[in-house]
Design a protein around this motif. Structure first.
Motif, PDB file in Angstrom:
ATOM      1  N   GLU A  12      39.840  22.506  34.060  1.00  7.21           N
ATOM      2  CA  GLU A  12      40.085  23.069  35.395  1.00  7.21           C
ATOM      3  C   GLU A  12      40.922  24.328  35.209  1.00  7.21           C
ATOM      4  N   ALA A  13      40.580  25.391  35.932  1.00  3.31           N
ATOM      5  CA  ALA A  13      41.315  26.646  35.777  1.00  3.31           C
ATOM      6  C   ALA A  13      41.327  27.395  37.102  1.00  3.31           C
ATOM      7  N   THR A  14      42.137  28.463  37.135  1.00  6.42           N
ATOM      8  CA  THR A  14      42.238  29.321  38.322  1.00  6.42           C
ATOM      9  C   THR A  14      41.591  30.666  38.017  1.00  6.42           C
ATOM     10  N   VAL A  15      40.853  31.190  38.989  1.00  8.89           N
ATOM     11  CA  VAL A  15      40.197  32.491  38.821  1.00  8.89           C
ATOM     12  C   VAL A  15      41.246  33.590  38.969  1.00  8.89           C
ATOM     13  N   ALA A  16      41.386  34.412  37.921  1.00  7.21           N
ATOM     14  CA  ALA A  16      42.385  35.495  37.933  1.00  7.21           C
ATOM     15  C   ALA A  16      41.748  36.862  38.197  1.00  7.21           C
ATOM     16  N   LYS A  17      40.442  36.987  37.956  1.00  2.96           N
ATOM     17  CA  LYS A  17      39.779  38.271  38.175  1.00  2.96           C
ATOM     18  C   LYS A  17      38.293  38.025  38.319  1.00  2.96           C
ATOM     19  N   ASN A  18      37.660  38.814  39.194  1.00  3.13           N
ATOM     20  CA  ASN A  18      36.206  38.715  39.238  1.00  3.13           C
ATOM     21  C   ASN A  18      35.571  40.087  39.351  1.00  3.13           C
ATOM     22  N   ALA A  19      34.421  40.232  38.684  1.00  3.36           N
ATOM     23  CA  ALA A  19      33.630  41.458  38.747  1.00  3.36           C
ATOM     24  C   ALA A  19      32.177  41.021  38.664  1.00  3.36           C
ATOM     25  N   GLY A  20      31.502  41.012  39.797  1.00  2.39           N
ATOM     26  CA  GLY A  20      30.125  40.532  39.831  1.00  2.39           C
ATOM     27  C   GLY A  20      30.072  39.061  39.489  1.00  2.39           C
ATOM     28  N   SER A  21      29.294  38.701  38.468  1.00  7.17           N
ATOM     29  CA  SER A  21      29.197  37.279  38.094  1.00  7.17           C
ATOM     30  C   SER A  21      30.094  36.953  36.901  1.00  7.17           C
ATOM     31  N   HIS A  22      30.966  37.902  36.527  1.00  7.36           N
ATOM     32  CA  HIS A  22      31.890  37.702  35.408  1.00  7.36           C
ATOM     33  C   HIS A  22      33.308  37.475  35.929  1.00  7.36           C
ATOM     34  N   ILE A  52      26.356  28.870  43.266  1.00 10.32           N
ATOM     35  CA  ILE A  52      27.289  27.882  43.812  1.00 10.32           C
ATOM     36  C   ILE A  52      27.325  28.138  45.305  1.00 10.32           C
ATOM     37  N   ARG A  53      26.929  27.176  46.068  1.00 13.98           N
ATOM     38  CA  ARG A  53      26.887  27.361  47.522  1.00 13.98           C
ATOM     39  C   ARG A  53      28.013  26.576  48.184  1.00 13.98           C
ATOM     40  N   LEU A  54      28.630  27.187  49.173  1.00 11.79           N
ATOM     41  CA  LEU A  54      29.621  26.468  49.964  1.00 11.79           C
ATOM     42  C   LEU A  54      28.904  26.009  51.222  1.00 11.79           C
ATOM     43  N   LYS A  55      29.118  24.770  51.611  1.00  7.41           N
ATOM     44  CA  LYS A  55      28.372  24.186  52.735  1.00  7.41           C
ATOM     45  C   LYS A  55      28.395  25.058  53.971  1.00  7.41           C
ATOM     46  N   GLY A  56      27.202  25.373  54.483  1.00  2.77           N
ATOM     47  CA  GLY A  56      27.098  26.116  55.739  1.00  2.77           C
ATOM     48  C   GLY A  56      27.695  27.508  55.684  1.00  2.77           C
ATOM     49  N   SER A  57      27.861  28.055  54.483  1.00  4.86           N
ATOM     50  CA  SER A  57      28.579  29.322  54.354  1.00  4.86           C
ATOM     51  C   SER A  57      27.622  30.489  54.135  1.00  4.86           C
ATOM     52  N   THR A  58      28.009  31.647  54.639  1.00  3.77           N
ATOM     53  CA  THR A  58      27.221  32.861  54.395  1.00  3.77           C
ATOM     54  C   THR A  58      28.089  33.898  53.676  1.00  3.77           C
ATOM     55  N   VAL A  59      29.005  33.431  52.824  1.00  2.00           N
ATOM     56  CA  VAL A  59      29.890  34.368  52.141  1.00  2.00           C
ATOM     57  C   VAL A  59      29.149  35.075  51.014  1.00  2.00           C
ATOM     58  N   THR A  60      29.557  36.331  50.779  1.00  2.00           N
ATOM     59  CA  THR A  60      28.931  37.121  49.715  1.00  2.00           C
ATOM     60  C   THR A  60      29.465  36.735  48.343  1.00  2.00           C
ATOM     61  N   ASN A  61      30.640  36.111  48.307  1.00  2.00           N
ATOM     62  CA  ASN A  61      31.234  35.723  47.012  1.00  2.00           C
ATOM     63  C   ASN A  61      31.710  34.277  47.065  1.00  2.00           C
ATOM     64  N   PRO A  62      30.897  33.326  46.650  1.00  2.00           N
ATOM     65  CA  PRO A  62      31.302  31.915  46.729  1.00  2.00           C
ATOM     66  C   PRO A  62      32.487  31.556  45.831  1.00  2.00           C
ATOM     67  N   VAL A  63      32.768  32.394  44.813  1.00  2.00           N
ATOM     68  CA  VAL A  63      33.942  32.164  43.956  1.00  2.00           C
ATOM     69  C   VAL A  63      34.878  33.360  44.112  1.00  2.00           C
ATOM     70  N   ALA A  64      36.142  33.099  44.470  1.00  4.50           N
ATOM     71  CA  ALA A  64      37.100  34.174  44.748  1.00  4.50           C
ATOM     72  C   ALA A  64      38.315  34.045  43.839  1.00  4.50           C
ATOM     73  N   VAL A  65      39.048  35.150  43.690  1.00  6.05           N
ATOM     74  CA  VAL A  65      40.315  35.099  42.948  1.00  6.05           C
ATOM     75  C   VAL A  65      41.253  34.109  43.650  1.00  6.05           C
ATOM     76  N   GLY A  66      41.901  33.269  42.853  1.00  4.28           N
ATOM     77  CA  GLY A  66      42.760  32.224  43.403  1.00  4.28           C
ATOM     78  C   GLY A  66      42.068  30.876  43.482  1.00  4.28           C
ATOM     79  N   ASP A  67      40.733  30.871  43.414  1.00  7.65           N
ATOM     80  CA  ASP A  67      40.011  29.597  43.435  1.00  7.65           C
ATOM     81  C   ASP A  67      40.349  28.769  42.212  1.00  7.65           C
ATOM     82  N   ARG A  68      40.444  27.448  42.413  1.00  6.95           N
ATOM     83  CA  ARG A  68      40.518  26.523  41.294  1.00  6.95           C
ATOM     84  C   ARG A  68      39.086  26.053  41.021  1.00  6.95           C
ATOM     85  N   VAL A  69      38.665  26.117  39.771  1.00  9.09           N
ATOM     86  CA  VAL A  69      37.275  25.803  39.429  1.00  9.09           C
ATOM     87  C   VAL A  69      37.208  24.828  38.261  1.00  9.09           C
ATOM     88  N   LEU A  70      36.085  24.122  38.183  1.00 17.44           N
ATOM     89  CA  LEU A  70      35.776  23.320  37.002  1.00 17.44           C
ATOM     90  C   LEU A  70      34.829  24.144  36.128  1.00 17.44           C
TER      91      LEU A  70
END
Length: 308
Positions: A5-15, A35-53
């Motif tokens: 499990e980690a936290t997203v510190a930076k994003n650029a496209g799919s990297h 990665i889809r968020l339920k019922g969401s229309t966001v352009t970036n499903p993974v954001a800085v600060g997200d905790r991810v597996l």
């Protein structure tokens, strides 16, 4: 197979760059598939600060899942009325940076950010930057601004990276927290971050004199570790901030000073526009609610119609 499990510190496209907070050991990861968020229309499903597996599939770390967020800041995407962009997630404190001049402040813009922070449960501190540039000539304007927002229940810190005013206080408040720094282009976010920790090097841009608006210098969302403790997320300068996921009947609930008196309205629900016996309009008349904030509210009601 390695995973964790980690936290997203930076994003650029799919990297992405990830780190296992509170450790600060960045490693790259990619997003494969959707990665889809339920019922969401966001352009970036993974954001800085997200905790991810994540797991290592043999060629490197791959993000598999976004864990539930405690909060996030979201805005309507430019020219895409149905889509939205997540600025950052899991924020302990949002510092909304504004400057009364250079560039000139737009209160409706600030109020839209504040309403969105209220909707998503993000604590806010308003940072009034560059006060050394206009304090003598505009002391009345500063006091008026502080009156509007302290009346609404917000903490305000006056800062100057030139004199160091307010910097120690913010540095101390950031310890042990994930802090978002956001605001319009040119208000001095990157300079403020560098003042908090001179070892950091966020991009710093010039003001476009023609429009007294900042030129975009930060195009990536990025988290930095402060040597004094805590983390800051630097977000690109924002020019527009559209509300999302908000019914117009709900908007007034996210103005703390309106919420405080709304139960006293004669009619509930009340739009606080034309109804007799409206406690919000009474508070507006006796000065408990500022006309600037009320006008922002009316503007949001109109904006809401445009997007429907």
């Amino acid at each position: 197979m390695k995973n964790g499990e980690a936290t997203v510190a930076k994003n650029a496209g799919s990297h992405y760059l990830l780190t296992e907070l509170p450790q600060w050991q960045l490693f790259p990861a990619v997003l494969r598939g959707k990665i889809r968020l339920k019922g969401s229309t966001v352009t970036n499903p993974v954001a800085v600060g997200d905790r991810v597996l994540w797991e290592d599939d043999g060629s490197g770390a791959v993000i598999k899942e976004v864990l539930p967020r405690k909060n996030y800041l979201i805005r309507r995407s430019t020219n895409l009325s149905r889509q939205a962009h997540i600025i950052a997630a899991n924020i302990d404190m949002a510092y909304i940076i504004v400057s009364l001049y250079f560039p000139e402040i737009k209160l409706p813009f600030l109020d839209r950010i504040l309403v969105t922070c209220e909707v998503y449960g993000i604590p806010v501190t308003i940072v009034l930057s560059k006060v050394d540039l206009y304090r003598e000539e505009a002391s009345e304007a500063i006091e008026n601004f502080k009156s509007i927002y302290s009346k609404a229940g917000y903490n305000i810190i006056e800062t100057s990276v030139l004199t160091g005013e307010g910097i120690d206080r913010i540095r101390e408040d950031c310890i042990g927290k994930v802090n978002l720094f956001s605001g319009e282009s040119g208000v001095g976010k990157s300079s403020l971050i560098k003042a908090l920790d001179p070892s950091l090097d966020p991009k710093i841009g010039d003001i476009s004199i023609a429009h007294l608006q900042g030129k975009h210098t930060t195009s990536l969302y990025e988290m930095y570790r402060l040597s004094s403790g805590g983390y800051v997320i630097d977000s690109p300068g924002i020019r527009g901030f559209g509300l999302i996921d908000l019914e117009k009947e709900e908007i007034s609930k996210y103005f703390p000073e309106m919420l405080a008196v709304a139960d006293e309205c004669r009619f509930i629900p009340c739009t606080h526009t034309h109804e007799p016996g409206c406690a919000v309009k009474a508070a507006l008349e006796d000065g408990r609610i500022s006309p600037e904030r009320y006008n922002s509210y009316l503007g949001m009601l109109e904006e809401d119609k445009k997007f429907r």
